[in-house]
Write a protein that holds these residues in place. Structure first.
Motif, short mmCIF file in Angstrom:
data_model
loop_
_atom_site.label_atom_id
_atom_site.label_comp_id
_atom_site.label_asym_id
_atom_site.label_seq_id
_atom_site.Cartn_x
_atom_site.Cartn_y
_atom_site.Cartn_z
N LEU A 290 -3.53 -0.48 0.37
CA LEU A 290 -3.25 -1.85 -0.57
C LEU A 290 -2.36 -1.30 -1.57
O LEU A 290 -1.49 -2.29 -1.69
CB LEU A 290 -4.75 -2.07 -1.25
CG LEU A 290 -4.58 -3.30 -2.13
CD1 LEU A 290 -4.48 -4.52 -1.65
CD2 LEU A 290 -5.92 -3.34 -3.20
N LEU B 54 1.11 -1.57 -0.04
CA LEU B 54 1.42 -2.89 0.20
C LEU B 54 1.97 -3.56 -1.00
O LEU B 54 2.84 -4.44 -1.01
CB LEU B 54 0.45 -3.72 0.89
CG LEU B 54 -0.07 -3.25 2.28
CD1 LEU B 54 -1.17 -4.00 2.93
CD2 LEU B 54 1.17 -3.48 3.14
N CYS B 55 1.22 -3.24 -2.14
CA CYS B 55 1.60 -4.13 -3.46
C CYS B 55 2.82 -3.45 -3.90
O CYS B 55 3.69 -4.10 -4.57
CB CYS B 55 0.39 -3.81 -4.35
SG CYS B 55 -0.86 -4.50 -4.15
N VAL B 56 3.02 -1.86 -3.80
CA VAL B 56 4.34 -1.57 -4.15
C VAL B 56 5.41 -2.28 -3.48
O VAL B 56 6.68 -2.33 -3.79
CB VAL B 56 4.16 0.12 -4.18
CG1 VAL B 56 5.73 0.57 -4.46
CG2 VAL B 56 3.31 0.63 -5.16
N LEU C 13 5.76 -5.00 -2.09
CA LEU C 13 6.20 -6.25 -2.70
C LEU C 13 7.33 -6.41 -3.52
O LEU C 13 8.23 -7.38 -3.86
CB LEU C 13 5.02 -7.09 -3.39
CG LEU C 13 3.77 -7.20 -2.56
CD1 LEU C 13 2.67 -7.90 -3.34
CD2 LEU C 13 4.17 -8.27 -1.36
N GLY C 14 7.50 -5.16 -4.26
CA GLY C 14 8.68 -5.12 -5.20
C GLY C 14 9.89 -4.99 -4.57
O GLY C 14 10.22 -5.09 -3.34
N VAL D 126 9.64 -7.60 5.14
CA VAL D 126 8.04 -7.16 5.52
C VAL D 126 8.10 -6.46 6.63
O VAL D 126 7.36 -5.34 6.75
CB VAL D 126 7.25 -8.76 5.70
CG1 VAL D 126 5.89 -8.27 6.25
CG2 VAL D 126 7.19 -9.29 4.38
N SER E 264 6.43 -2.45 6.69
CA SER E 264 5.26 -2.15 7.59
C SER E 264 5.74 -1.00 8.39
O SER E 264 4.65 -0.22 8.80
CB SER E 264 4.79 -3.32 8.21
OG SER E 264 5.75 -4.29 8.53
#
Lengths: 571, 681
Positions: free
Chosen positions: B158, B161-163, B165-166, B248, B252
């Motif tokens: 998580l 993934l959050c990092v 987003l930046g 994305v 990933s």
């Protein structure tokens, strides 16, 4: 505690709570959640972000008389005055950080300064929620369990998705709601009433919960247990509530703008279903309508088909949903269901359902005005409104999930209802976030959250099913819950499949790189267009099944509660 | 076998393992040993110095609070079954009496339980300050310990993934963009071009300059991307593509390969190198490693695939710990073949394997040496196969080689916290010496930097070598030295070698984080490890700021330090490491505040990055020196192996005298045995 009863401003209170008496594990959660929220700063923002920025601009650069008249942006101010005052307060530091934030004509401003500022205000205002949840732990019967529940609320994926990605101030609002509930738990009913009035003046969606509050306060505060009217209590409550409303609406009463304000607050021109069907009873009805329409057009049965209904899909952003086969539902009808005072001719069964449950719940509340009874009927009130309300937004599910969470550890029946409703409710929020990066975040976060809630709590409340019907229900519910991963898989893969089919249909024309970000590729056959909303529709229908079932469960449990005494009965 | 359990002692005068039984004591005694200078014991510390070790001494002097608990715990054991406890139970609280009785029985049945509950009691009074520890303990207490590892893995995913987003390196900065575009461009060119042209295609625009494994992985990613959406990797046309979906996809791929290589490597590391520790501390170590901020922010924020390279090296370490040297060598070649930065470890790995050969004696050692040489060269050949004769003319092989080692560039790039850049402030190297001289100089310094620990390892191996009839034991005695060798070698490369990037600090960070991962909160290793990690992230601040990762910088650092319960004030008081940490943090924070408030003067636009370098470099230099010191100390401990028993190396002597059990790694036996070995001593 004494001070809390009278002082409405939540901020300083929260501060003093955080400066002392905070345990390490509570600091941990604060730091964990804050760093997670910080990481979400650059994530996707919905138009609500611009809505709130625009409100900052309106309240900062216009005189109060213009607030509810301004139409510079399409995102006009449509929250009650307290929220407007709150925005006014926020706009002051905003001006010093970046004057462009509060420039009224600077539409769709999305510089880093405004993003960081607005996101920070959400995080800070959510501290109210944190502070109140801490207070819940302090005075509870079983602090260890309450700690888990409090943590689960503070870290609720609903808040993460709606507030920190999508952008709203629900954490703050629910902080006030929980504060009011906390006051009710602590026996400070006047404070509870005042806080609820304050909350109503922040965001009027909480009106859904008003009937339960009304009955509870009337019975337990304004009447003595023997049924005698306590005139002093009644007057003090009435006066305080009126005072709150005057504080809020006063300036607009003086300026004679009340009709204008109310036309902004209650826009009845909107459709029955929101952009995507909120998973409530109407979603089931709409789905049944679609299926019937399919059937009718296939078989050519002799039924009068409403022509505009055939064209209407659920997707009209704020347009009406027009049923093709099932008779149309007018705003007034659902409104009456929600308020639950009279039945309506069409869709009698639904009306009766909504009406009776709410009424029965309220009647029961009248006779047993305990805290737990209040909490359950509050949940049921929110639930009934959510399931049968007009133009319900999927975000309103939090109105159900938050009070329901407080009941979660009461016993296994409540816990199971809570899990069902939470899983279905949180899943129903997923379509709010459709960008791929954030979608992964929301799924992983929700899974983590449900593990952290389910695993420790289930050990505390588990009861072995003791009859065949329970076993069957238990199994069915498990099967239902197991369907969610599959549904998520379908929702994820279906667009990919459709996109591949679309590109193979119209191969060669799509090369542009920018095109891929656009959610709707231009050339589409009618069939693909109809299929486009299949994942949304499935999500909505599947979640609504669980939510309606959860509602039935909770109602049944509430009405048969006499025999069982849980921890909350000790309050 | 115990030396494996704890990467060797930070203070070799004490037993290197800290098992739960003695963890309270050992922490305290460690604390009293750690400070190198003498001072008057304060009121607070005197008990540890005087009454050490409290359990073992016949009449330990009891400090007011702490030992009382332990003492009574001992008495519980002694007075099992007898109704009259030495500890009076309050007659008015029957429940309490019942509880304590129940607890007593419980304790005796399971010795580890005893210690843990003593610790738990201890900590209830004196709350623990590590979030990770608290959480793991909470999970264990709830009886849901099975969920710890899945939750950790999910949570770290998580966070990644959050990092992700930046923003990333080079976002919307045409025409060259940044590392993100480089990696994407490699996918594009490997997908569309034959092998022979990979290392020659349009070198001006991010030509491929990593070894072949990176190229193969890019190729794989490129093929997948091509299947999903060909526009993401269209040759030449996709340059600078910045669509949401392609971002994305790129993100990933990093998460995917990280989960494929690095995460399992970390998991196995905690299960092999820390096999004698409890599950709880293994999980804690995993947590520490998974949330390491520097690697999270560079791989998932800035965008690189360092974790794959680090993961392969780590897998090699795990294989070495299992005595699977051949497999380890293959993994290390993979690491080298993914990114040439793994060369920073090469002296240590080579030194270790050589030492192992020495240790095994002439016959076995020679055999192992030949096998290793064969396996290594074979794996290299396989890795470079497409560029070798049957598939390509021999000259093709020169393309990747010249691309991978770019000596044509300057001494250092940008601002990097190493010796050259820092000393360049006062001493302009470029004016003083030619490039070839600088290359020689930097090589010489680097060799000098990593040599001590390698020499120590070889010496130890030579001294403890097996003679003809001796059976090879299951673990080489040099293994505990290994992390320090890795640290000193990679740090000396970082400090002294040619063409170093600021991101390369990740390479020396890996061994020090491994060391730190099972250190107790007030040990010196912990102090050094966290300091190095924090300052490493700080040293990358100019880069992160340019990438727009300021928020992530703040959030990840805060979270990780909280998870570890790091607080420099709580290190051993007035020790060197504490003074150093406090002054460095003060400097770093002041620099941040300064940068926030004042724009840099026009004359020195690079003032803040240079100050950053000047703050960070000494820390890295000291870490390097410290690693050598630890190597020397560890070698002292190992020196005594087989000869005279010494109190400085309790476990090691025990290890040498007792025949090693093959089950020591990863076997429950080893873990269960640990408490007793210490109690007996």
């Amino acid at each position: 505690m004494e001070k809390t009863a009278t002082a409405p401003p939540p901020k300083p209170k929260g501060k003093s709570w955080f400066s002392w008496g905070l345990e390490s594990s509570e600091y941990d959660l604060l730091i964990l959640s804050t760093s997670l929220k910080l990481l979400l700063f650059p994530s996707y923002r919905s138009t609500d972000f611009e809505v709130h920025r625009n409100w900052l601009a309106i309240t900062h650069s216009l005189p109060i008389s213009q607030w509810y008249h301004d139409t510079t942006s399409e995102w006009t101010l449509d929250y009650p005055p307290f929220f407007a005052y709150f925005e006014k307060l926020l706009s002051i530091p905003a001006y010093f950080i970046d004057p462009k934030i509060v420039d009224l004509n600077n539409l769709n401003y999305d510089a880093w300064s405004v993003v960081a500022y607005q996101r920070t205000t959400v995080i800070l205002s959510e501290l109210v929620l944190g502070a109140v949840l801490l207070r819940f732990i302090r005075g509870s019967v079983d602090p260890a369990t309450q700690r888990i529940i409090s943590a689960s609320l503070f870290l609720h994926p609903g808040f993460l998705i709606i507030d920190h990605i999508h952008f709203q101030y629900n954490g703050f609002m629910f902080g006030i709601l929980l504060w009011s509930i906390l006051m009710a738990r602590n026996g400070k009913k006047l404070a509870s009433g005042i806080l609820f009035a304050v909350l109503l003046n922040f965001k009027h969606i909480y009106m859904y919960l008003a009937p339960a509050y009304f009955i509870y306060l009337l019975r337990s505060f304004c009447f003595s247990p023997s049924g005698k009217l306590e005139i002093k209590n009644f007057l003090s409550l009435a006066n305080s509530v009126i005072a709150v409303f005057i504080l809020s609406f006063g300036p607009f009463i003086v300026m004679g703008q009340i009709p204008q304000v109310f036309s902004r607050l209650f826009p009845f021109t909107r459709g029955l279903n929101h952009a995507y069907w909120a998973p409530n009873a109407w979603a089931l009805v709409t789905a049944a309508d679609r299926v019937l329409l399919r059937y009718v057009t296939r078989t050519g049965a002799d039924v009068a088909i409403n022509a505009s209904g055939v064209a209407s899909t659920s997707r009209g952003l704020v347009g009406d949903t027009v049923f093709a086969v099932i008779p149309n539902i007018k705003p007034m009808h659902t409104f009456t269901i929600t308020v639950a005072f009279q039945s309506v001719l069409e869709l009698l069964s639904f009306f009766i359902l909504g009406l009776t449950t709410m009424q029965i719940a309220l009647v029961k509340l009248w006779f047993t005005p305990t805290y737990k009874s209040f909490l359950t009927s509050l949940t049921l009130c929110g639930y009934a409104s959510y399931l049968f309300g007009w133009h319900v937004h999927e975000k309103a599910i939090l109105l159900v999930l938050v009070p329901l969470s407080l009941l979660a550890a009461e016993r296994h029946a409540y816990f199971r209802t809570f899990i069902l409703a939470s899983v279905a409710g949180v899943f129903s929020l997923f379509p709010l976030i459709f960008t791929p990066g954030e979608s992964m975040v929301k799924v992983v976060y929700s899974v983590l959250w449900i593990i952290f809630v389910y695993v420790p709590l289930t050990r505390r409340v588990y009861e072995y099913p003791n009859s065949l019907s329970f076993v069957i229900i238990d199994t069915l519910e498990k099967v239902y819950l197991a369907g969610f991963p599959l549904l998520q898989l379908f929702v994820t893969l279906f667009p990919v499949y459709m996109a591949r089919r679309a590109t193979s249909d119209v191969s060669g024309t799509c090369v542009s790189s920018a095109e891929f970000t656009c959610p709707e590729p231009e050339p589409q056959t009618p069939q693909t267009k109809a299929m486009e909303f299949l994942p949304l529709m499935l999500t909505s229908v599947y979640c609504s099944v669980g939510l309606v079932w959860g509602f039935c469960r909770l109602t049944y449990i509430y009405l048969n509660e006499q025999t069982y005494l849980g921890p909350l009965d000790r309050i | 076998m115990e030396e494996l359990s704890a990467l060797p002692p930070d203070t070799p005068r004490k037993s290197p393992i800290r098992v739960r039984t003695i963890s309270v004591n050992s922490m305290r005694s460690m604390r009293s040993v750690a400070p190198p200078f003498t001072r008057l014991p304060t009121e607070h510390e005197r008990p540890e110095i005087l009454g050490r070790p409290p359990i073992l001494a016949p009449t330990p002097r009891q400090p007011p609070n702490r030992h009382l608990l332990e003492h009574s715990a001992q008495q519980w054991v002694q007075s099992l079954g007898s109704a009259s406890s030495s500890r009076p139970v309050s007659p008015i609280s029957p429940t309490q009496r019942f509880n304590s009785l129940a607890e007593r029985v419980h304790h005796v049945k399971i010795p580890t339980q005893l210690s843990s509950s003593v610790i738990a009691e201890e900590r209830e009074r004196e709350p623990e300050h590590a979030m990770g520890r608290r959480w793991v303990r909470w999970m264990h207490k709830r009886g849901v310990k099975g969920w710890v590892v899945p939750c950790l893995l999910l949570a770290s995913t998580l966070l990644k993934l959050c990092v992700g987003l930046g923003s990333y390196s080079g976002l919307s900065t045409p025409p060259m963009f940044g590392d993100y575009e480089a990696q994407r461009h490699w996918m594009e060119l490997t997908t569309h071009l034959p092998f022979q042209r990979w290392y020659t295609y349009d070198l001006q625009y991010w030509g491929l300059d990593y070894p072949p494994l990176t190229a193969y992985i890019s190729w794989f990613c490129g093929l997948v991307a091509h299947r999903i959406n060909p526009t993401w990797v269209a040759l030449d046309h996709s340059r600078g593509i910045e669509t949401e979906a392609s971002k994305v996809f790129m993100r990933s791929t990093v998460v995917f390969f990280d989960a494929l290589v690095y995460v399992p490597a970390l998991f196995f590391f905690t299960r092999t190198w820390q096999a004698t520790r409890t599950k709880r501390s293994q999980n804690l170590a995993l947590l520490t490693l998974l949330f390491q901020p520097a690697s999270l922010i560079i791989d998932f924020g800035h965008f690189q695939y360092n974790s794959v390279m680090l993961g392969f090296t780590l897998l090699a370490l795990n294989a070495f710990a299992y005595e699977l040297d051949m497999l380890g060598a293959v993994f290390f070649v993979l690491s080298l073949g993914f990114k040439q930065m793994a060369l920073y470890y090469a002296p240590a790995v080579g030194g270790y394997l050589l030492a192992k050969c020495l240790y095994l004696g002439s016959a076995n050692g020679g055999k192992l040496f030949l096998q290793l040489a064969l396996v290594t060269s074979l794996s290299f050949i396989v890795l470079f196969l497409p560029f070798l004769p049957p598939f390509a003319p021999l000259s093709t092989i020169l393309d990747p080689i010249t691309r991978i080692f770019p000596f044509a560039r300057g001494l250092f790039e940008d601002k990097v916290a190493n010796f050259w850049c820092a000393s360049n402030v006062v001493f302009k190297w470029k004016n003083w010496a030619s490039r070839s001289l600088l290359i020689k100089l930097s090589t010489a310094l680097t060799v000098l930097g990593f040599l001590p620990n390698v020499v120590i390892a070889l010496r130890v191996a030579w001294q403890t070598r097996l003679t003809g009839s001796q059976k090879p034991s299951i673990h080489t005695p040099i293994l505990p030295l290994f992390p320090y060798m890795l640290l000193s070698s990679s740090m000396s490369f970082f400090l002294f070698s040619f063409q170093v990037h600021e991101k390369t600090i990740l390479v020396p960070l890996l061994p020090i984080t491994l060391l730190l991962s099972n250190a107790s909160l007030d040990s010196t290793v912990f102090g050094w490890g966290v300091l190095a990690n924090n300052i490493a992230v700080f040293s990358m601040w100019p880069l992160l700021k340019r990438d727009g990762l300021g928020v992530q910088y703040l959030a990840l650092l805060a979270l990780w330090n909280r998870l570890l319960g790091y607080n420099p004030l709580r290190l051993s008081p007035r020790s060197f490491i504490q003074v150093l940490s406090l002054s460095v943090y003060t400097a770093a924070i002041s620099l941040h505040i300064l940068e926030l408030l004042i724009p840099p003067p026009a004359r020195y636009p690079d003032l803040f990055p240079v100050l950053n370098v000047l703050i960070s470099t000494p820390v890295f230099g000291l870490v390097w020196l410290w690693s050598i010191k630890c190597g020397v100390e560890a070698s002292w401990a190992l020196d005594t192996l087989g000869s005279r028993p010494s109190r400085t190396s309790v476990v090691v002597t025990e290890d040498a005298s007792v025949p090693r059990r093959p089950s020591s790694i990863g076997a429950a036996q080893g873990r269960k045995r640990a408490p007793f070995t210490l109690d007996e001593k």
